[in-house]
Design an enzyme around this catalytic site. Structure first.
Site, mmCIF file in Angstrom:
data_model
loop_
_atom_site.group_PDB
_atom_site.id
_atom_site.type_symbol
_atom_site.label_atom_id
_atom_site.label_comp_id
_atom_site.label_asym_id
_atom_site.label_seq_id
_atom_site.Cartn_x
_atom_site.Cartn_y
_atom_site.Cartn_z
ATOM 1 N N ARG A 99 36.164 36.452 85.607
ATOM 2 C CA ARG A 99 34.947 37.095 86.136
ATOM 3 C C ARG A 99 35.026 37.213 87.664
ATOM 4 N NH1 ARG A 99 29.664 35.262 87.967
ATOM 5 N NH2 ARG A 99 27.941 36.466 87.045
ATOM 6 N N HIS B 253 25.253 42.425 89.884
ATOM 7 C CA HIS B 253 24.141 42.762 88.981
ATOM 8 C C HIS B 253 23.576 44.159 89.265
ATOM 9 C CE1 HIS B 253 24.429 38.754 87.374
ATOM 10 N NE2 HIS B 253 24.417 38.294 88.604
ATOM 11 N N SER C 134 22.980 33.539 86.814
ATOM 12 C CA SER C 134 24.178 34.362 86.999
ATOM 13 C C SER C 134 25.423 33.598 86.530
ATOM 14 C CB SER C 134 24.285 34.807 88.465
ATOM 15 O OG SER C 134 25.305 35.766 88.631
ATOM 16 N N LEU C 135 26.314 33.226 87.432
ATOM 17 C CA LEU C 135 27.484 32.404 87.092
ATOM 18 C C LEU C 135 27.079 31.176 86.265
ATOM 19 C CD1 LEU C 135 30.315 30.984 87.551
ATOM 20 C CD2 LEU C 135 29.360 30.187 89.713
ATOM 21 N N GLN D 196 26.368 31.276 92.314
ATOM 22 C CA GLN D 196 27.166 31.350 93.534
ATOM 23 C C GLN D 196 26.318 31.042 94.765
ATOM 24 O OE1 GLN D 196 29.803 34.565 93.073
ATOM 25 N NE2 GLN D 196 30.601 34.520 95.142
ATOM 26 N N GLN E 235 25.739 41.191 81.501
ATOM 27 C CA GLN E 235 25.126 40.405 82.575
ATOM 28 C C GLN E 235 25.503 40.905 83.975
ATOM 29 O OE1 GLN E 235 26.640 37.145 84.430
ATOM 30 N NE2 GLN E 235 25.140 35.646 83.732
#
Length: 290
Positions: free
Chosen positions: A112, A194, A87-88, A9, A243
């Protein structure tokens, strides 16, 4: 060996993927399919939207995912020895390497994004970048604060993003400055990604992951949670489930890929953020974009 890396992101920009749509029939087909799956024309916002429109939760994550995956899908040179995503970007990496289908990957990314938005509304929270301190120092600062605040993104040596309650982040930033941080910078994000505050989103995403088909990929993926090569489907699924509440170990992932033979890191997606981070982690690495 070639490592392909996929951004997270923040990499979005107005006009993203428009050139792909206009120059490749396969890109056009995939992007039109995405419009159908999502139930709205995300391509209109990607190509012609403003910065603000691209920041909408339902848009940002799918848009970056689509740009990243379509680039890999239409590239003749996409032959990875290993993949990783920030991440993403881990979802993009899983689709590009064949673990998830395009349709299932997009649906998971959309779910998500919505789950994270809900968690942000339930637990108002934020993140901050701490620059110029050793990871262990930042970890100790977080541990010593009597609030939810944790290390969230190990981006490169001397750059660690922390995540937590507004009060926790405020106290940690003050403590980091006192400890000699070059900068302790609150980030313009909607929540504590996170961190344990994403638990409601993790639970929601876990159900979606459990009902999704995972396949054997064409190469190992270095996952955020472990920073190790994974090829086992059950292991990949479990790591993906946690995650959202676990840190992104990007520094450690790049170091592991280098140790396993990666010499070239190729970024697939909007922007060049990961190329910059890779260079800071391993100066000798060759970096490029698709």
């Amino acid at each position: 060996m070639k490592a392909y890396v996929f951004p997270g992101q923040g990499a979005q920009f107005p006009g993203m993927a428009k050139d792909l749509y206009e120059s490749s029939e396969e890109a056009k087909r995939l992007l039109e399919k995405a419009n159908e799956i999502l139930g709205f024309r995300i391509t209109d916002i990607m190509f012609n939207g403003t910065d603000e429109e691209l920041k909408q939760t339902k848009v940002t994550q799918p848009a970056i995912f689509l740009h990243s995956v379509v680039l890999a899908k239409i590239s003749d040179s996409f032959k990875p020895d290993m993949v990783a995503g920030h991440s993403l970007g881990e979802f993009s990496a899983l689709v590009a390497s064949g673990v998830l289908s395009f349709e299932d990957g997009l649906k998971l990314v959309s779910q998500r994004a919505m789950a994270m938005q809900k968690a942000c509304e339930t637990n108002p929270s934020t993140m901050a970048a701490i620059l110029g301190l050793e990871d262990a120092v930042v970890e100790k600062i977080c541990n010593d604060i009597d609030e939810v605040v944790v290390a969230a993104n190990y981006n490169c040596p001397g750059q660690l993003v922390i995540s937590g309650s507004h009060k926790g982040i405020e106290l940690a930033c003050e403590a980091a400055k006192e400890a000699g941080a070059k900068r302790a910078l609150p980030l313009p994000v909607g929540g504590a990604f996170h961190s344990p505050l994403m638990e409601p989103a993790r639970e929601e995403l876990e159900k979606a992951i459990d009902s999704t088909v995972f396949n054997k990929g064409i190469c190992p993926i270095y996952q955020n949670v472990t920073a190790k090569a994974s090829t086992d489907i059950d292991e990949i699924k479990e790591n993906l489930k946690i995650q959202l509440t676990a840190p992104v170990r990007w520094t450690q992932s790049v170091q592991a890929m280098v140790a396993d033979g990666a010499t070239q890191f190729i970024e697939s997606g909007p922007g060049k953020v990961l190329q910059g981070l890779v260079k800071k982690i391993h100066r000798e690495a060759e970096v490029d974009s698709i």
